[in-house]
Design an enzyme around this catalytic site. Sequence first.
Site, short mmCIF file in Angstrom:
data_model
loop_
_atom_site.label_atom_id
_atom_site.label_comp_id
_atom_site.label_asym_id
_atom_site.label_seq_id
_atom_site.Cartn_x
_atom_site.Cartn_y
_atom_site.Cartn_z
NE ARG A 91 -4.44 -0.22 2.31
CZ ARG A 91 -5.30 -1.23 2.45
NH1 ARG A 91 -4.88 -2.46 2.47
NH2 ARG A 91 -6.59 -1.00 2.56
NE ARG A 148 -11.16 1.81 4.78
CZ ARG A 148 -12.21 1.02 4.59
NH1 ARG A 148 -13.39 1.38 5.04
NH2 ARG A 148 -12.07 -0.10 3.95
P1 AMP Z 1 -8.39 -3.62 4.10
O1 AMP Z 1 -9.08 -4.79 4.70
O2 AMP Z 1 -7.36 -4.03 3.05
O3 AMP Z 1 -9.34 -2.56 3.59
O4 AMP Z 1 -7.54 -2.93 5.26
C1 AMP Z 1 -8.17 -2.37 6.40
C2 AMP Z 1 -7.20 -1.48 7.14
O5 AMP Z 1 -6.06 -2.24 7.57
C3 AMP Z 1 -6.61 -0.34 6.32
O6 AMP Z 1 -7.46 0.79 6.27
C4 AMP Z 1 -5.31 -0.07 7.08
O7 AMP Z 1 -5.56 0.63 8.28
C5 AMP Z 1 -4.88 -1.47 7.48
N1 AMP Z 1 -4.01 -2.07 6.43
C6 AMP Z 1 -4.30 -3.18 5.68
N2 AMP Z 1 -3.31 -3.45 4.84
C7 AMP Z 1 -2.36 -2.50 5.04
C8 AMP Z 1 -1.11 -2.21 4.44
N3 AMP Z 1 -0.62 -2.97 3.45
N4 AMP Z 1 -0.43 -1.14 4.91
C9 AMP Z 1 -0.89 -0.37 5.91
N5 AMP Z 1 -2.07 -0.57 6.50
C10 AMP Z 1 -2.82 -1.62 6.07
#
Ligand code: AMP
Length: 195
Positions: A91, A148
């Site tokens: 990310r 986000r």
């Molecule tokens: P997601 O399920 O991929 O939408 O991720 C939910 C949350 O987890 C994100 O909004 C971030 O806070 C954290 N997160 C997930 N993957 C990452 C990543 N690769 N780098 C940083 N934060 C992450």
Amino acid sequence: MNKLNIVLFGPPGAGKGTQSELIIKEFNLTHISTGDLFRKHIGEGTELGKEAQRYMDEGELVPDQLVIDMVEAKLSENHTTTGFIFDGFPRTVNQAEALDKLLDRVSNPIAVTIALEVPEEELKRRLLERGKTSGRPDDQNEEKVNTRISVYLAETLPVATYYKEQSKFSSVDGIGSIEDIFARISQAIASHSTI
Ligand code: AMP
């Protein structure tokens, strides 16, 4: 043996999780979703989960080193797999560089990054809709959803350029039926891999 490593890229709400499930079945890959892994840590009440939750609840990114260490552990746990699909990771460009280094060690680079393209209004609609049933606090509040998406534009979008420069990037229209989108993804994978 050559492994098939794929990054599934896109903003929150683009359908990465849904499409990952289909890709895993079709190509027999190991799923690494950093969001799911953090939610598992939170559920288990680990120290890493507590640390990550502070950022996740605000819609901010968890610091790179925490993410990279967690992914490194997952890669070594699954070293016999036929390949990985990275979902929600990398990310940041820093994470993308770290992933390349980790994969260099085992001589199995990323084959392709598939980017799901979905307009911003549709993303917001999908996330708030998902929030009604997912139980995810970060899906339930319009302000957090907006954060986000802004974080994605500022910190994650440069990762697309990183893979474009390596000619490992393919855009896919993320609007349509789940099956149609999956067919587009399969085509993009086929044209970038030797499997
Ligand atoms: P997601 O399920 O991929 O939408 O991720 C939910 C949350 O987890 C994100 O909004 C971030 O806070 C954290 N997160 C997930 N993957 C990452 C990543 N690769 N780098 C940083 N934060 C992450």
